[in-house]
Write an enzyme that holds these catalytic residues in place. Structure first.
Site, PDB file in Angstrom:
ATOM      1  CB  CYS A   1      -7.204   1.540  -2.323  1.00 13.62           C
ATOM      2  SG  CYS A   1      -6.604  -0.432  -2.721  1.00 13.62           S
TER       3      CYS A   1
ATOM      4  CD  GLN B   1      -2.689  -3.902  -1.760  1.00 14.50           C
ATOM      5  OE1 GLN B   1      -1.783  -3.896  -2.614  1.00 14.50           O
ATOM      6  NE2 GLN B   1      -4.008  -3.822  -2.244  1.00 14.50           N
TER       7      GLN B   1
ATOM      8  NE  ARG C   1      -6.002  -8.951  -0.151  1.00 15.10           N
ATOM      9  CZ  ARG C   1      -6.294  -7.804  -0.864  1.00 15.10           C
ATOM     10  NH1 ARG C   1      -6.557  -6.661  -0.171  1.00 15.10           N
ATOM     11  NH2 ARG C   1      -6.664  -7.934  -2.191  1.00 15.10           N
TER      12      ARG C   1
ATOM     13  CG  HIS D   1      -4.708  -1.007   1.580  1.00 13.86           C
ATOM     14  ND1 HIS D   1      -5.462  -2.105   2.356  1.00 13.86           N
ATOM     15  CD2 HIS D   1      -4.966  -1.153   0.332  1.00 13.86           C
ATOM     16  CE1 HIS D   1      -6.191  -2.621   1.508  1.00 13.86           C
ATOM     17  NE2 HIS D   1      -6.129  -2.170   0.221  1.00 13.86           N
TER      18      HIS D   1
HETATM   19  N1  HSE Z   1      -7.104  -3.759  -5.329  1.00 18.15           N
HETATM   20  C1  HSE Z   1      -7.358  -3.551  -3.806  1.00 18.15           C
HETATM   21  C2  HSE Z   1      -7.078  -4.197  -2.799  1.00 18.15           C
HETATM   22  C3  HSE Z   1      -8.483  -2.937  -3.596  1.00 18.15           C
HETATM   23  O1  HSE Z   1      -7.316  -5.679  -3.514  1.00 18.15           O
HETATM   24  O2  HSE Z   1      -6.593  -4.344  -1.747  1.00 18.15           O
HETATM   25  C4  HSE Z   1      -8.413  -1.067  -3.328  1.00 18.15           C
HETATM   26  O3  HSE Z   1      -8.847  -0.690  -4.672  1.00 18.15           O
END
Ligand code: HSE
Length: 369
Positions: free
Chosen positions: A137, A164, A269, A276
């Protein structure tokens, strides 16, 4: 009409894909067959499709799968691993379109992002390549916003810090973030409307709650609410996480670059539900004015939106809350950096379930049709 099998259409990416396809009337041009890993025989839940009385088919039935022209799966890497190789082995020659990451590193697969690599897709289709995979993403969102600079061969290197959303980790993580919100709220709701309560006392209560054994954190392992997690996916040997590793690998694979363009960063995160964000430091091969940079970025595709570098525009249009559910790709905070005349900064936000996942797959399917 082509027979197209849908697998994993009930999950988060799958349902965003189906919604988009319904909105764009893509189902008018295909014969859609819906599969399930657990509930075959039940009727499909879409009342406005022409074949609405159709029954769900067994996603592990090779006989049915091998009759399809195209399979599009959002079921995840485990399903792909179980089915894909076996299906190819028994001679299935159809097109496989996949949201999962597992096939991205194979030589004979293409990571699809057609506004950026349409020519490569076309060339590989003509060569007989039949497996197409959606990109990570953050990589897809980055390339959609920076493609103008890549295509003018202007990028020396990129460093990116990501922000994210919980949904990137999956539905149950997203749900857990909401549970964390609820858990905190319940513990302090009686205090927040009382103006005599010291705000630091509330903060202390929240901290204590976050450290309590009952705090909901089975998935994230730690609190995400009121915090962040600077780690996404597993550890690689070089100190990167897998999410960070994908930045360079997938960018260069999508662009089919002759010479590797270095991309690195730190993936984080944060406690948002959807969309994102990414903060970039970019070194260009030459010293371009901000105007020039903006024009090059802006001219690549119609979804990119340059956000003026001021307070009001930034807080209104350059946030996950503004972008969620939209295909727009706002980019702002574009400025030259003190550290080097060829370096500039940029901040972008994008809905990772749309351009970061479902939309490139939908467009690939359309190309095949
Ligand atoms: N790997 C991404 C995430 C998800 O953990 O946010 C989108 O590919």
């Amino acid at each position: 009409m082509k027979d197209v099998g849908f697998i994993g259409w009930r999950g988060m990416v799958g349902s965003v894909l189906i919604n988009r396809m319904m909105k764009k009337r893509d189902f008018d041009n295909i014969n859609a067959i819906f599969f399930t890993t657990s509930q075959y025989g039940k009727s499909i839940p879409f009342t406005d499709l022409k074949n609405k009385n159709m029954k769900l088919q067994d996603a592990y039935n090779f006989e049915i799968l091998s009759q399809l022209d195209i399979i599009i799966t959002c079921q995840g890497s485990n399903y792909t691993n179980k089915i894909y190789y076996k299906l190819r082995k028994i001679g299935w020659k159809g097109y496989w379109i996949d949201a999962a990451s597992i096939l991205r590193t194979l030589k004979n697969t293409i990571i699809v992002l057609d506004p950026v690599n349409f020519k490569l897709i076309e060339q590989k289709l003509n060569m007989g390549i039949k497996t197409f995979v959606g990109g990570n993403c953050t990589v897809s969102l980055m390339l959609m916003t920076l493609a103008g600079l890549f295509y003018n061969n202007l990028i020396e290197w990129i460093f990116v810090s990501t922000y994210q959303a919980a949904s990137g980790a999956g539905a149950k993580f997203m749900q857990e973030l909401v549970f964390q919100m609820k858990y905190i709220y319940k513990s302090i709701s009686h205090l927040i409307n009382d103006s005599s309560t010291n705000i630091l006392d509330i903060e202390k209560k929240i901290s204590n709650k976050m450290n309590s054994t009952n705090f909901p954190k089975n998935n994230f392992k730690v609190p995400l609410i009121n915090s962040l997690i600077p780690w996404i996916d597993k550890k690689m040997d070089n100190g990167q996480t897998k999410e960070e590793w994908k930045g360079q690998f997938e960018t260069n694979k999508i662009l089919n670059a002759n010479k590797i363009i270095p991309v690195d960063g730190i993936c984080v995160r944060i406690a948002t539900l959807r969309s994102h964000s990414q903060s970039f430091t970019i070194k260009l091969k030459k010293n371009l004015s901000i105007n020039n940079i903006e024009n090059i970025i802006n001219s690549h595709n119609k979804w990119v939106k340059i956000i003026s570098n001021d307070f009001n525009s930034t807080i209104n249009y350059l946030t996950p809350s503004f972008v969620s559910g939209k295909l727009d790709l706002p980019i702002g905070r574009i400025k030259k950096l003190n550290i080097d005349k060829n370096c500039f900064s940029m901040f972008s936000v994008g809905d990772q379930l749309l351009w970061g996942a479902a939309e490139p797959l939908r467009r690939m399917l359309k190309l095949l049709i």
